[in-house]
Design a protein around this motif. Structure first.
Motif, mmCIF file in Angstrom:
data_model
loop_
_atom_site.group_PDB
_atom_site.id
_atom_site.type_symbol
_atom_site.label_atom_id
_atom_site.label_comp_id
_atom_site.label_asym_id
_atom_site.label_seq_id
_atom_site.Cartn_x
_atom_site.Cartn_y
_atom_site.Cartn_z
ATOM 1 N N ILE A 226 24.426 42.768 42.919
ATOM 2 C CA ILE A 226 24.709 41.673 43.851
ATOM 3 C C ILE A 226 26.056 41.026 43.515
ATOM 4 N N TRP A 227 26.317 40.863 42.224
ATOM 5 C CA TRP A 227 27.582 40.264 41.816
ATOM 6 C C TRP A 227 28.766 41.152 42.218
ATOM 7 N N ALA A 228 28.620 42.458 42.106
ATOM 8 C CA ALA A 228 29.713 43.354 42.492
ATOM 9 C C ALA A 228 30.072 43.194 43.963
ATOM 10 N N VAL A 229 29.045 43.075 44.810
ATOM 11 C CA VAL A 229 29.307 42.866 46.246
ATOM 12 C C VAL A 229 29.933 41.496 46.471
ATOM 13 N N ALA A 230 29.430 40.482 45.764
ATOM 14 C CA ALA A 230 30.003 39.141 45.914
ATOM 15 C C ALA A 230 31.448 39.102 45.436
ATOM 16 N N ALA A 231 31.746 39.805 44.333
ATOM 17 C CA ALA A 231 33.117 39.826 43.809
ATOM 18 C C ALA A 231 34.069 40.495 44.783
ATOM 19 N N TYR A 232 33.572 41.487 45.512
ATOM 20 C CA TYR A 232 34.412 42.143 46.522
ATOM 21 C C TYR A 232 34.885 41.137 47.570
ATOM 22 N N MET A 233 34.006 40.168 47.900
ATOM 23 C CA MET A 233 34.369 39.167 48.908
ATOM 24 C C MET A 233 35.082 37.961 48.295
ATOM 25 N N LEU A 234 34.748 37.610 47.042
ATOM 26 C CA LEU A 234 35.347 36.435 46.413
ATOM 27 C C LEU A 234 36.760 36.688 45.911
ATOM 28 N N PHE A 235 37.077 37.943 45.587
ATOM 29 C CA PHE A 235 38.399 38.274 45.045
ATOM 30 C C PHE A 235 39.055 39.347 45.920
ATOM 31 N N PRO A 236 39.469 38.987 47.137
ATOM 32 C CA PRO A 236 40.070 39.983 48.047
ATOM 33 C C PRO A 236 41.445 40.418 47.565
ATOM 34 N N ILE A 237 41.905 41.546 48.081
ATOM 35 C CA ILE A 237 43.212 42.083 47.679
ATOM 36 C C ILE A 237 44.125 42.245 48.885
ATOM 37 N N GLU A 238 43.868 41.469 49.948
ATOM 38 C CA GLU A 238 44.676 41.613 51.155
ATOM 39 C C GLU A 238 46.147 41.332 50.934
ATOM 40 N N ASP A 239 46.474 40.375 50.018
ATOM 41 C CA ASP A 239 47.882 40.040 49.829
ATOM 42 C C ASP A 239 48.626 41.079 48.999
ATOM 43 N N GLY A 240 47.900 41.995 48.357
ATOM 44 C CA GLY A 240 48.541 43.081 47.619
ATOM 45 C C GLY A 240 49.173 42.686 46.299
ATOM 46 N N SER A 241 48.974 41.454 45.840
ATOM 47 C CA SER A 241 49.567 41.024 44.568
ATOM 48 C C SER A 241 48.835 41.667 43.397
ATOM 49 N N MET A 242 49.554 41.794 42.277
ATOM 50 C CA MET A 242 48.956 42.413 41.094
ATOM 51 C C MET A 242 47.804 41.575 40.556
ATOM 52 N N ALA A 243 47.915 40.239 40.624
ATOM 53 C CA ALA A 243 46.832 39.387 40.138
ATOM 54 C C ALA A 243 45.568 39.586 40.960
ATOM 55 N N ALA A 244 45.724 39.685 42.287
ATOM 56 C CA ALA A 244 44.552 39.891 43.144
ATOM 57 C C ALA A 244 43.910 41.245 42.875
ATOM 58 N N ILE A 245 44.730 42.277 42.726
ATOM 59 C CA ILE A 245 44.191 43.619 42.449
ATOM 60 C C ILE A 245 43.494 43.639 41.099
ATOM 61 N N ARG A 246 44.098 42.973 40.096
ATOM 62 C CA ARG A 246 43.493 42.948 38.757
ATOM 63 C C ARG A 246 42.141 42.238 38.783
ATOM 64 N N ASN A 247 42.079 41.080 39.412
ATOM 65 C CA ASN A 247 40.811 40.345 39.467
ATOM 66 C C ASN A 247 39.758 41.109 40.256
ATOM 67 N N ASN A 248 40.159 41.720 41.368
ATOM 68 C CA ASN A 248 39.223 42.492 42.180
ATOM 69 C C ASN A 248 38.624 43.642 41.372
ATOM 70 N N VAL B 246 28.798 51.192 48.716
ATOM 71 C CA VAL B 246 28.906 51.126 50.174
ATOM 72 C C VAL B 246 29.874 50.027 50.582
ATOM 73 N N ALA B 247 29.799 48.875 49.892
ATOM 74 C CA ALA B 247 30.686 47.756 50.227
ATOM 75 C C ALA B 247 32.143 48.103 49.977
ATOM 76 N N LEU B 248 32.404 48.892 48.929
ATOM 77 C CA LEU B 248 33.789 49.231 48.605
ATOM 78 C C LEU B 248 34.440 50.087 49.679
ATOM 79 N N PHE B 249 33.646 50.817 50.468
ATOM 80 C CA PHE B 249 34.232 51.619 51.538
ATOM 81 C C PHE B 249 34.936 50.735 52.568
ATOM 82 N N ARG B 250 34.496 49.471 52.668
ATOM 83 C CA ARG B 250 35.155 48.579 53.620
ATOM 84 C C ARG B 250 36.628 48.392 53.268
ATOM 85 N N GLY B 251 36.943 48.472 51.974
ATOM 86 C CA GLY B 251 38.322 48.286 51.560
ATOM 87 C C GLY B 251 39.241 49.417 51.957
#
Length: 358
Positions: A67-89, A173-178
């Motif tokens: 459940i946390w993995a799915v929540a983290a996918y939504m809480l730490f998005p990587i839309e902006d493409g920054s290294m910090a966002a990718i690292r946290n995601n 399954v959730a990661l396929f959305r990315g």
């Protein structure tokens, strides 16, 4: 019954071959099984209950990790493409998935070592089909295994294991959305795959240039029997961050010159070629492989992936292989300087035939 009789007769008649074995006077003796040691969970009911609680707690911990993995996918998005966002995601999704899988493994091991039946036994192998009685005994063995493992009666463990295993699939399954692009106010069609694949960079007046050096092509330079790998001239203005590879993958073209009388052209496509020069999408209509092999003598295009063949003289129709439709044709002409240019974009979607439905 006849089969059982034959099996029994074979068992009585079978004698193992001595082969090259040599009888010795002091053969190795079978040491037998070591003495059985009782576990704490076998001796103490409280220890058994503690072990059961540990097992289903680990399974529920696995459920929480998923459940946390799915929540983290939504809480730490990587839309902006920054290294910090990718690292946290990557970090928080990875921790959730690791916790989910590790807890399932630890729970299953602890269950087998502390609670399942702890008996030593030897199972003999048989050279032929077992008798009906033997087969019934095998079914009974499964029933005994269910009873000894407690899978049927330990409902907390069973239910938590099922929940953990089912939940462990959800993060994947959730990661396929990315993998899909996301629409933005600036680019509202970015998340629409139909719109993305229906249009390419080709447009009226867009020059045809060589791939990859970007040299414009004059019609006079295209000789009979030659083939050119072609891309749009404006593709050079894109960087890799701006979608260079994505646009190139849709717009790649193979251009050939034949004798005009060799072309079979419908009335609506009479002006899509220029003096025997035709251009077709290189993206195979089967699964999207590059159709890059041109047979000069037969005027056939060959896809090397699954051997689909297309007839250049007749609108690139499929003459062999699994492709379901012809290659899309790019309408071309020449500009005032004699360079080959596109009349328009493709008038049908490029790529696999799924998109033909849209």
């Amino acid at each position: 019954m006849a089969h059982d009789d034959d099996s029994q007769a074979l068992d009585r008649a079978y004698q193992p071959s001595p082969g090259l074995g040599v009888a010795v006077s002091d053969p190795v003796q079978n040491p037998g099984l070591p003495p059985h040691r009782e576990r704490m969970t076998d001796l103490d009911p409280k220890a058994e209950k503690r072990a059961a609680r540990t097992v289903y707690t680990l399974f529920y911990l696995s459920l929480a990790g998923s459940i946390w993995a799915v929540a983290a996918y939504m809480l730490f998005p990587i839309e902006d493409g920054s290294m910090a966002a990718i690292r946290n995601n990557n970090l928080f999704i990875g921790l959730g998935i690791a916790l989910a899988l590790l807890s399932i493994g630890l729970g299953a091991i602890h269950w087998s070592k502390a609670l399942m039946s702890d008996k030593e036994f030897i199972e003999h192998r048989h050279p032929t089909r077992g008798k009906d009685a033997t087969r019934e005994a095998a079914i009974q063995a499964f029933a005994d295994a269910n009873e000894e493992s407690g899978f049927g009666r330990r409902t907390m463990i069973r239910n938590s294991l099922i929940a953990a295993v089912v939940a462990s699939i959800v993060p994947g399954v959730a990661l396929f959305r990315g993998l899909a692009p996301h629409s933005t106010p600036e680019d509202p069609t970015a998340g629409d795959p139909v719109a993305l694949l229906k249009h390419t960079m080709w447009a009226e007046g867009q020059r045809l240039v060589r791939d990859p050096d970007g040299t414009p092509i004059r019609a006079a330079d295209v000789t009979l029997g030659s083939a050119f790998h072609v891309i749009p001239e404006d593709l050079a203005t894109l960087s890799h961050h701006d979608g260079y590879l994505e646009e190139k993958a849709k717009a790649i073209v193979l251009m050939m010159r034949l004798r005009p009388e060799q072309l079979i052209e419908s009335e609506e496509r009479k002006d899509w070629s220029y003096d025997g020069i035709v251009a077709y999408s290189k993206v195979c209509t089967h699964v999207g492989c590059p159709v890059a092999l041109y047979e000069q003598q037969t005027h056939h295009l060959l896809c090397p992936c699954h051997q689909s063949q297309f007839d250049v003289t007749d609108h690139a129709k499929v003459i062999f292989g699994p492709a379901a439709r012809p290659l899309p044709q790019l309408p071309i002409t020449v500009d005032d300087e004699g360079y080959l240019v596109a009349r328009s974009d493709f008038e049908e979607p490029v790529g696999p035939s799924f998109w033909e439905r849209h």
